[in-house]
Design a protein around this motif. Structure first.
Motif, PDB file in Angstrom:
ATOM      1  N   ASN A  36       0.618  -0.814  -0.120  1.00 54.81           N
ATOM      2  CA  ASN A  36       0.178  -0.004  -0.281  1.00 54.81           C
ATOM      3  C   ASN A  36       1.003   1.288  -0.115  1.00 54.81           C
ATOM      4  N   VAL A  37       0.468   2.051  -1.069  1.00 53.85           N
ATOM      5  CA  VAL A  37       1.442   3.202  -1.283  1.00 53.85           C
ATOM      6  C   VAL A  37       0.992   4.863  -0.744  1.00 53.85           C
ATOM      7  N   ARG A  38       1.296   4.867  -0.107  1.00 58.73           N
ATOM      8  CA  ARG A  38       0.408   6.310   0.387  1.00 58.73           C
ATOM      9  C   ARG A  38       1.289   7.722   0.459  1.00 58.73           C
ATOM     10  N   TYR A  39       0.052   8.817  -0.589  1.00 61.84           N
ATOM     11  CA  TYR A  39       0.677   9.789  -0.838  1.00 61.84           C
ATOM     12  C   TYR A  39       0.461  11.443   0.211  1.00 61.84           C
ATOM     13  N   PRO A  40       1.046  12.055   0.538  1.00 59.26           N
ATOM     14  CA  PRO A  40       0.296  12.989   1.200  1.00 59.26           C
ATOM     15  C   PRO A  40      -0.482  13.990   1.447  1.00 59.26           C
ATOM     16  N   GLY A  41      -0.409  13.836  -0.211  1.00 60.98           N
ATOM     17  CA  GLY A  41      -1.325  14.901  -1.304  1.00 60.98           C
ATOM     18  C   GLY A  41      -1.081  16.338  -1.158  1.00 60.98           C
ATOM     19  N   PRO A  42      -2.093  17.149  -1.745  1.00 61.70           N
ATOM     20  CA  PRO A  42      -1.895  19.100  -1.801  1.00 61.70           C
ATOM     21  C   PRO A  42      -0.842  18.811  -0.674  1.00 61.70           C
ATOM     22  N   ASP A  43      -1.626  19.273   0.191  1.00 56.64           N
ATOM     23  CA  ASP A  43      -0.832  19.529   1.975  1.00 56.64           C
ATOM     24  C   ASP A  43       0.621  19.143   2.404  1.00 56.64           C
ATOM     25  N   GLY A  44       0.934  18.585   2.002  1.00 63.44           N
ATOM     26  CA  GLY A  44       2.603  17.553   2.444  1.00 63.44           C
ATOM     27  C   GLY A  44       2.417  17.188   3.742  1.00 63.44           C
TER      28      GLY A  44
END
Lengths: 595, 266
Positions: free
Chosen positions: B132-140
């Motif tokens: 499962n790969v999670r990116y923090p999104g625009p808020d970083g």
């Protein structure tokens, strides 16, 4: 009978036993026990080899069906297809069987038991009953391991290292995690206990029961090797025993030594709290690294003795050899972390373990250097034990040098858990140690059974095996260079491993070739037991104490005589001596440079 | 016998040399500076051990040949030579320890440095048999996680729904996309057993350990699709647990993230 005519009782602690059961089964005679250990290892090595052939079949031919094998293994190979469960259980059981019941059992339990007391001039081990119990506890461990194949849920499949938490969670973590794994832990625990008892016996015997004149620095290098191995066993096995008990508690007692909070396995929350995953690895490798030396140090001892005997030269640098054995054994306790560079352990700790690991290269280089030094200026007799000893030196160099790669943190990032590791440890603790066992077998068989093994067959066996093991394990290093992870049921789907399949084919064919060559050994072994040429007391013109008594030795080894030692262990080609060897028990007048 | 045996010893040494020094079996393309440094440390070690290997095997074969029994009366009576012994030890110690030191720099680069402020943060949570790969999104920023929020589909890493930072987190399966020439900080976690995240082209392997969050740094410098595999036996289908590493131009990377986010909200 009057008191005056009564004979002085022999120095021996116990009388010769009577009846089949006490003579051959529950015997307290170190020689019978040694042979029992040896045969246990012989059965185990062929079982382990059979498993490795099934592994190799799958790796070279992942899509092929084997209907005939399907009939033999109706569960694991239903319709002739080797299942992933069966493959992984073969990997696990092959490793466990070989490491414990072959590589630890034959060199120490087998030859150590048989030869050590005789080489120091003792009539038996210090604690014969304990010795008998050690063997039967080992045997119980063997039975528990074999039973793991037949229980509900199947044999364990987590690898011989049994990493937690996969091994701690029970059936929820997949097939092979049930009763079979409990039996696997039980088997190892029993083995640890037996080895611990055995080690106590070796230490007490070596320290307390040496004959007159057998000073420490006159002990053959084999005795030093078995002694050091016993020290390692005494310190390493209890740690694994403790680890095994904790693991079993986690599995069946609801404890959480190795299982942290918050795990969710197969969608199910796990009710464990506060355990440490890496703790198991520390305990396992604190044992596991010294175990490598437990497997190979007796081989080093046997090879030193055999090289000297057939080079007709004293061992080059005897004192350095003794110190090197101790250094390898001692350093072996400070390097377990090199198995854990990528485990999540602190990267700073990894640096320390890495530097310590590379220092083991130094005493290892001393050993190699001195083996070559022993050959310098020699008069080599190419007997079968000598061939295996020379093969050992070659394999030790090859398998040792690949350790320089794996001991480095940075290179381990690439090689960790690849076939490079598999190739490395098979080369050194697998085949080099096995070559030590073969050398010892051909060397001491005449002493143990009174008959020589066939030299012609032995030499062919050596040539085929020597070529075979290189043919198997060198290409494994190439697989590792390509980055092939170990314990893969099938790697054919990966693009970056496309060169692997041709290598797997080479390895598998070489494995079957080498396995077939071992039939020569079996034939030679059993044929020679009954039909081999009579050996006489000292067929190799060797110098140590076991060659001064009949083959096979009588029950109390030295009869009414108390052996007295006058010479160092490897007095060959002494100038001015009548023959080219001076036995340790020869009268002191025999010319020799060293006393 | 002596000649045959010497020939076999030398032949096997050459056979070993053929497989180990044959670059058709060597590592796949290196796509970072660190990977190239690891490769050169490997080559250095190959050279050093190669000298020792061929010297020892050559001497073994030569002694077998030279010192065979030729009917001479006796062998040399000699118990050793401490000067040679100690001299040899010093050389071996210096060479081995020097090699070991040489390799620590790149190890430190992967494990002991801190990421620069422009680093891209990605979190990987392993489970049987998925990454499962999670990116923090625009808020970083990553939202807090807790195992009690795990869902089989959707919230697979258990992001706390009440944490605002987690609202724009994006979780995808088996795909790790990173921008080229940009430092990346990975955090490795596991939900169940030990897995090992192995990116062959970056020469990096790190266990994902339940109960731990392990940081890892790399900077990929070549655009392309690469394979990632599991290197620690984690159960029955361990051999099929894999992911793709996509190294993209920064613009393509942003586009890729937006496409994935759009898929999730659909």
């Amino acid at each position: 009978m009057s008191v005056a005519t009564q004979q002085k009782p022999p120095a021996h602690g116990h009388a010769p036993p009577e009846g089949f059961l006490w003579k051959y089964v529950f015997s307290k005679d170190h020689k019978v026990i040694g042979i029992q250990y040896y045969f246990l290892a012989l059965v185990s090595v062929f079982m382990g080899m059979g498993m490795s052939l099934l592994i190799r079949l799958q790796l070279a031919y992942p899509d092929r069906m084997w209907p005939l094998l399907g009939k033999i293994f109706p569960k694991g190979m239903a319709d002739g297809v080797l299942s992933p469960e069966f493959y992984l259980s073969m990997v696990t059981m092959h490793g466990t069987m070989m490491v414990f019941f072959v590589l630890t059992t034959a060199p120490q339990g087998g030859f150590g038991n048989y030869i050590l007391p005789i080489q120091i001039g003792a009539r038996d081990m210090a604690f014969p009953t304990l010795n008998m119990l050690s063997f039967w506890t080992t045997f119980a461990g063997f039975c528990a391991l074999v039973a793991a194949f037949f229980v509900q849920g199947g044999a364990p499949l987590g690898g011989w290292t049994g990493y937690a938490p996969l091994s701690a969670l029970g059936e929820i973590a997949g097939p092979g995690q049930g009763m079979g794994l409990n039996l696997w832990i039980l088997s190892i625990a029993l083995f640890c206990l037996a080895s611990l008892l055995g080690a106590l016996n070796f230490l007490a015997t070596t320290l307390a029961m040496r004959a007159e004149g057998m000073s420490l620095m006159r002990m053959p290098l084999t005795v030093w090797a078995w002694f050091t191995t016993a020290v390692l066993s005494l310190l390493a096995f209890p740690v694994l025993l403790g680890g095994g008990v904790l693991l079993l508690m986690d599995r069946i007692g609801g404890t959480s030594f190795f299982v942290p909070s918050g795990l969710v396995v197969a969608g199910q929350p796990i009710d464990h709290h506060g355990g440490s995953v890496i703790l198991w690895q520390h305990l396992f490798w604190f044992f596991g690294h010294p175990e490598v030396y437990i497997a190979i140090i007796p081989g080093m001892g046997a090879v030193s003795t055999i090289l000297s005997t057939f080079a007709r030269k004293p061992v080059f640098g005897y004192k350095a050899m003794v110190l090197a054995i101790f250094a390898i054994g001692g350093l072996g306790f400070f390097v377990w972390g090199h198995h854990m560079f990528i485990s999540g352990m602190s990267p700073y700790t990894a640096v320390a373990f890495s530097l310590l690991t590379l220092t083991i290269g130094v005493p290892s280089a001393v050993k190699t250097f001195n083996w070559l030094g022993t050959l310098w200026g020699a008069k080599i007799r190419f007997t079968t034990p000598m061939l295996f000893a020379l093969g050992f030196v070659s394999l030790f160099v090859t398998g040792g040098l690949t350790g320089i790669f794996l001991g480095q943190t940075s290179i381990d990032l690439w090689f960790h858990d690849t076939y490079f590791v598999v190739g490395h440890f098979h080369m050194i603790m697998g085949v080099a140690a096995i070559f030590g066992i073969f050398a010892a077998t051909y060397f001491w068989f005449p002493k143990m059974f009174g008959r020589l093994m066939n030299e012609g067959l032995g030499k062919i066996h050596f040539m085929l095996t020597f070529i075979g093991v290189y043919a198997i394990f060198v290409p494994m290093h190439a697989l590792g260079l390509a980055g092939h992870p170990r314990r893969y049921y099938d790697s054919s789907t990966y693009e970056y491993l496309r060169s692997a399949n041709s290598l797997h084919m080479v390895i598998t064919w070489a494995a079957f070739f080498t396995a077939a060559a071992q039939l020569l050994f079996l034939v030679n072994f059993f044929w020679s037991l009954w039909k081999g040429k009579r050996a006489g007391d000292n067929p190799w013109e060797a110098t140590t104490l076991e060659w001064s008594i009949p083959s096979p030795p009588p029950f109390d080894n030295f009869g009414a005589l108390e052996p007295v030692v006058h010479h160092g262990p490897f007095e060959f080609s002494v100038p001015g001596a009548a023959k080219d060897f001076v036995m340790q028990t020869d009268p002191p007048s025999a010319a020799t440079g060293k006393h | 016998m002596a000649l045959l045996l010497a020939a076999i010893v030398w032949g096997l040494a050459l056979y070993t040399g053929y497989y180990l020094y044959n670059d058709s079996y060597w590592m796949p393309t290196a796509i970072s500076d660190a990977a190239r440094q690891i490769d050169s440390q490997l080559v250095l070690t190959m050279a050093v051990t190669g000298v020792a290997f061929f010297a020892a095997q050559f001497l073994l074969g030569w002694f077998i040949l030279k010192y065979r029994d030729r009917g001479q009366a006796k062998a040399l009576y000699q118990h050793g030579d401490n000067r040679i012994e100690i001299g040899g030890m010093i050389i071996v110690t210096v060479v081995f320890v020097a090699v070991a030191f040489a390799g620590q720099k790149v190890w430190a680069q992967v494990h002991l440095t801190t990421s620069p402020p422009n680093a891209v943060h990605v979190e990987i949570t392993a489970e049987q048999f998925v990454w499962n790969v999670r990116y923090p999104g625009p808020d970083g920023a990553f939202g807090k996680t807790d195992p009690k929020f795990y869902e089989k589909i959707g919230n697979t890493v258990g992001v706390d729904p009440s944490d605002a930072a987690g609202k724009d987190d994006l979780t995808v399966i088996n795909n790790l996309a990173v921008p080229v020439n940009t430092p990346v900080e990975l955090t490795l976690r596991s939900k169940d057993v030990i897995h090992s995240f192995f990116m062959p082209n970056l020469r990096i392997k790190q266990d994902a350990v339940p109960g731990m969050a392990i940081p890892l740094r790399f900077t990929a410098n070549k655009v392309g699709d690469y394979e990632v595999v599991c290197a620690e036996l984690c159960g029955l289908t361990h051999y099929r647990m894999f992911a793709f590493l996509k190294v993209l131009e920064p613009a393509d990377y942003q586009a890729w993230l937006q496409e994935r986010a759009a898929e999730v909200t659909q």
